[in-house]
Motif scaffolding. Structure first.
Motif, PDB file in Angstrom:
ATOM      1  N   VAL A   1     -24.534  -7.223  26.377  1.00  0.00           N
ATOM      2  CA  VAL A   1     -23.398  -6.906  27.244  1.00  0.00           C
ATOM      3  C   VAL A   1     -22.091  -7.303  26.571  1.00  0.00           C
ATOM      4  O   VAL A   1     -21.095  -6.572  26.617  1.00  0.00           O
ATOM      5  CB  VAL A   1     -23.569  -7.606  28.602  1.00  0.00           C
ATOM      6  N   ALA A   2     -22.053  -8.485  25.946  1.00  0.00           N
ATOM      7  CA  ALA A   2     -20.850  -8.915  25.239  1.00  0.00           C
ATOM      8  C   ALA A   2     -20.558  -8.021  24.038  1.00  0.00           C
ATOM      9  O   ALA A   2     -19.394  -7.746  23.720  1.00  0.00           O
ATOM     10  CB  ALA A   2     -21.000 -10.372  24.792  1.00  0.00           C
ATOM     11  N   ILE A   3     -21.604  -7.551  23.376  1.00  0.00           N
ATOM     12  CA  ILE A   3     -21.410  -6.678  22.215  1.00  0.00           C
ATOM     13  C   ILE A   3     -20.768  -5.360  22.627  1.00  0.00           C
ATOM     14  O   ILE A   3     -19.940  -4.803  21.899  1.00  0.00           O
ATOM     15  CB  ILE A   3     -22.757  -6.443  21.514  1.00  0.00           C
ATOM     16  N   TYR A   4     -21.125  -4.855  23.813  1.00  0.00           N
ATOM     17  CA  TYR A   4     -20.504  -3.623  24.304  1.00  0.00           C
ATOM     18  C   TYR A   4     -18.991  -3.783  24.398  1.00  0.00           C
ATOM     19  O   TYR A   4     -18.225  -2.891  23.992  1.00  0.00           O
ATOM     20  CB  TYR A   4     -21.065  -3.243  25.674  1.00  0.00           C
ATOM     21  N   GLY A   5     -18.544  -4.898  24.946  1.00  0.00           N
ATOM     22  CA  GLY A   5     -17.107  -5.135  25.081  1.00  0.00           C
ATOM     23  C   GLY A   5     -16.411  -5.244  23.736  1.00  0.00           C
ATOM     24  O   GLY A   5     -15.303  -4.727  23.549  1.00  0.00           O
ATOM     25  N   VAL A   6     -17.035  -5.916  22.787  1.00  0.00           N
ATOM     26  CA  VAL A   6     -16.432  -6.054  21.452  1.00  0.00           C
ATOM     27  C   VAL A   6     -16.330  -4.699  20.764  1.00  0.00           C
ATOM     28  O   VAL A   6     -15.307  -4.368  20.138  1.00  0.00           O
ATOM     29  CB  VAL A   6     -17.257  -7.045  20.608  1.00  0.00           C
ATOM     30  N   ILE A   7     -17.371  -3.892  20.892  1.00  0.00           N
ATOM     31  CA  ILE A   7     -17.359  -2.569  20.249  1.00  0.00           C
ATOM     32  C   ILE A   7     -16.241  -1.703  20.833  1.00  0.00           C
ATOM     33  O   ILE A   7     -15.495  -1.040  20.094  1.00  0.00           O
ATOM     34  CB  ILE A   7     -18.730  -1.891  20.424  1.00  0.00           C
ATOM     35  N   MET A   8     -16.105  -1.701  22.152  1.00  0.00           N
ATOM     36  CA  MET A   8     -15.072  -0.876  22.763  1.00  0.00           C
ATOM     37  C   MET A   8     -13.675  -1.374  22.402  1.00  0.00           C
ATOM     38  O   MET A   8     -12.750  -0.568  22.210  1.00  0.00           O
ATOM     39  CB  MET A   8     -15.250  -0.867  24.279  1.00  0.00           C
ATOM     40  N   ALA A   9     -13.496  -2.681  22.303  1.00  0.00           N
ATOM     41  CA  ALA A   9     -12.189  -3.198  21.896  1.00  0.00           C
ATOM     42  C   ALA A   9     -11.850  -2.760  20.477  1.00  0.00           C
ATOM     43  O   ALA A   9     -10.692  -2.443  20.175  1.00  0.00           O
ATOM     44  CB  ALA A   9     -12.173  -4.723  22.005  1.00  0.00           C
ATOM     45  N   ILE A  10     -12.832  -2.723  19.602  1.00  0.00           N
ATOM     46  CA  ILE A  10     -12.593  -2.246  18.228  1.00  0.00           C
ATOM     47  C   ILE A  10     -12.227  -0.765  18.225  1.00  0.00           C
ATOM     48  O   ILE A  10     -11.330  -0.323  17.496  1.00  0.00           O
ATOM     49  CB  ILE A  10     -13.840  -2.516  17.354  1.00  0.00           C
ATOM     50  N   VAL A  11     -12.916   0.012  19.069  1.00  0.00           N
ATOM     51  CA  VAL A  11     -12.599   1.449  19.159  1.00  0.00           C
ATOM     52  C   VAL A  11     -11.183   1.651  19.679  1.00  0.00           C
ATOM     53  O   VAL A  11     -10.433   2.502  19.163  1.00  0.00           O
ATOM     54  CB  VAL A  11     -13.627   2.151  20.071  1.00  0.00           C
ATOM     55  N   TYR A  12     -10.774   0.875  20.667  1.00  0.00           N
ATOM     56  CA  TYR A  12      -9.427   1.007  21.209  1.00  0.00           C
ATOM     57  C   TYR A  12      -8.364   0.564  20.209  1.00  0.00           C
ATOM     58  O   TYR A  12      -7.280   1.146  20.148  1.00  0.00           O
ATOM     59  CB  TYR A  12      -9.294   0.177  22.490  1.00  0.00           C
ATOM     60  N   SER A  13      -8.662  -0.457  19.438  1.00  0.00           N
ATOM     61  CA  SER A  13      -7.666  -0.958  18.482  1.00  0.00           C
ATOM     62  C   SER A  13      -7.349   0.061  17.395  1.00  0.00           C
ATOM     63  O   SER A  13      -6.281  -0.003  16.777  1.00  0.00           O
ATOM     64  CB  SER A  13      -8.162  -2.261  17.848  1.00  0.00           C
ATOM     65  N   ALA A  14      -8.261   1.005  17.154  1.00  0.00           N
ATOM     66  CA  ALA A  14      -8.009   2.025  16.135  1.00  0.00           C
ATOM     67  C   ALA A  14      -6.889   2.971  16.533  1.00  0.00           C
ATOM     68  O   ALA A  14      -6.320   3.649  15.676  1.00  0.00           O
ATOM     69  CB  ALA A  14      -9.290   2.812  15.862  1.00  0.00           C
ATOM     70  N   LYS A  15      -6.552   3.033  17.814  1.00  0.00           N
ATOM     71  CA  LYS A  15      -5.493   3.918  18.279  1.00  0.00           C
ATOM     72  C   LYS A  15      -4.110   3.277  18.205  1.00  0.00           C
ATOM     73  O   LYS A  15      -3.106   3.941  18.480  1.00  0.00           O
ATOM     74  CB  LYS A  15      -5.765   4.362  19.725  1.00  0.00           C
ATOM     75  N   LEU A  16      -4.040   1.986  17.891  1.00  0.00           N
ATOM     76  CA  LEU A  16      -2.755   1.302  17.811  1.00  0.00           C
ATOM     77  C   LEU A  16      -2.154   1.450  16.420  1.00  0.00           C
ATOM     78  O   LEU A  16      -2.865   1.396  15.412  1.00  0.00           O
ATOM     79  CB  LEU A  16      -2.920  -0.189  18.147  1.00  0.00           C
ATOM     80  N   SER A  17      -0.862   1.644  16.383  1.00  0.00           N
ATOM     81  CA  SER A  17      -0.124   1.738  15.113  1.00  0.00           C
ATOM     82  C   SER A  17       1.322   1.332  15.373  1.00  0.00           C
ATOM     83  O   SER A  17       1.767   1.261  16.527  1.00  0.00           O
ATOM     84  CB  SER A  17      -0.202   3.152  14.535  1.00  0.00           C
ATOM     85  N   ASP A  18       2.036   1.082  14.295  1.00  0.00           N
ATOM     86  CA  ASP A  18       3.433   0.648  14.408  1.00  0.00           C
ATOM     87  C   ASP A  18       4.322   1.855  14.695  1.00  0.00           C
ATOM     88  O   ASP A  18       4.335   2.830  13.934  1.00  0.00           O
ATOM     89  CB  ASP A  18       3.851  -0.043  13.111  1.00  0.00           C
TER      90      ASP A  18
END
Length: 263
Positions: free
Chosen positions: A165-182
């Motif tokens: 369950v914790a791994i699911y949250g970490v994976i989704m946070a990594i996927v979301y972080s890919a959309k961030l840029s300066d």
């Protein structure tokens, strides 16, 4: 003599009525209770009443009490309602009611704030659910293994599912972080960036809440399965409650599926 007997019977009946209206835990000797089953009032009328928990007195510090949330809930609700009413009247009477604008908050808050808050909730709630589930099932597993050591290996699968369950949250946070840029400040508040920020926020919140409830579900069912397995090996079942976390993960991906990167 008859007055003394009647007084004793009255005291014993009063004692029984008091015991039946309370919760007691330690043994309290009854009047005229002895090894003989025919002596005293209780010996002659033993079949007319039952003495389960009412035959015990409360242990220090273990007296049943109501929940603090139930006791103070109405007070907090009234305080919150009064505060909101006072603030609302103040804004109406002073002509500042337009400052309370939900749409303005949604538009003027930085998309980075929405995105990072969603990512934080995604990880925090997922890890909280996993930790809570491990706490519940782990304590039950260790307690049951004291008497039945054989349940240690098979029931570890519940703890593994809680970690997933914790791994699911970490994976989704990594996927979301890919959309961030300066992005420069003058180009930040665009329709695309606002949509991406809100999508990441609500997607992260959805994933986090689903994983929190999933972790609790795995913990409760896993602890019950461990104790049942300790009593009867034929009752062992594998816990697949962690599949519920996948539903939140899928919904989180669908929410941000059409959200573009920050640009």
């Amino acid at each position: 003599m008859s007055l003394i007997v009647n007084r004793q019977l009255h005291e014993e009946e009063t004692y029984i009525s008091l015991l039946n209206n309370n919760h007691y835990y330690h043994h309290r000797p009854l009047l005229n209770e002895g090894p003989s089953t025919n002596s005293g009032y209780f010996g002659r009328h033993r079949a007319n009443f039952q003495i389960p928990k009412s035959h015990f007195i409360p242990k220090y510090g273990s007296t049943p009490s109501t929940s603090s949330a139930t006791h103070f809930g109405p007070y907090w609700a009234s305080i919150t309602t009064s505060f909101i009413s006072i603030v609302g009247l103040y804004m109406v009477l002073t002509g500042t009611g337009e400052e309370f604008n939900v749409g303005r908050i949604l538009q003027e808050t930085s998309p980075y704030v929405w995105a990072l808050t969603g990512m934080g909730l995604c990880i925090d709630l997922s890890v909280t659910g996993a930790a809570w589930g491990i706490f519940i099932t782990g304590s039950a597993l260790l307690g049951g293994a004291v008497k039945t050591p054989r349940i240690q290996s098979r029931n570890l699968i519940s703890i593994i599912f809680c970690k997933a369950v914790a791994i699911y949250g970490v994976i989704m946070a990594i996927v979301y972080s890919a959309k961030l840029s300066d992005v420069p400040a003058d180009q930040l508040y665009t329709t695309s960036n606002l949509f991406t920020g809100h999508a990441i926020f609500w997607g992260g919140l959805t994933v986090g809440v689903c994983n929190l409830l999933c972790g609790l579900s795995v913990g409760v069912t896993g602890s019950s399965a461990a104790l049942a397995d300790a009593q009867n090996p034929e009752l062992f079942v594998e816990i697949f409650s962690s599949v519920l976390g996948l539903f939140g993960l899928i919904v989180g991906l669908l929410i941000t599926g059409k959200a573009a990167d920050f640009r």
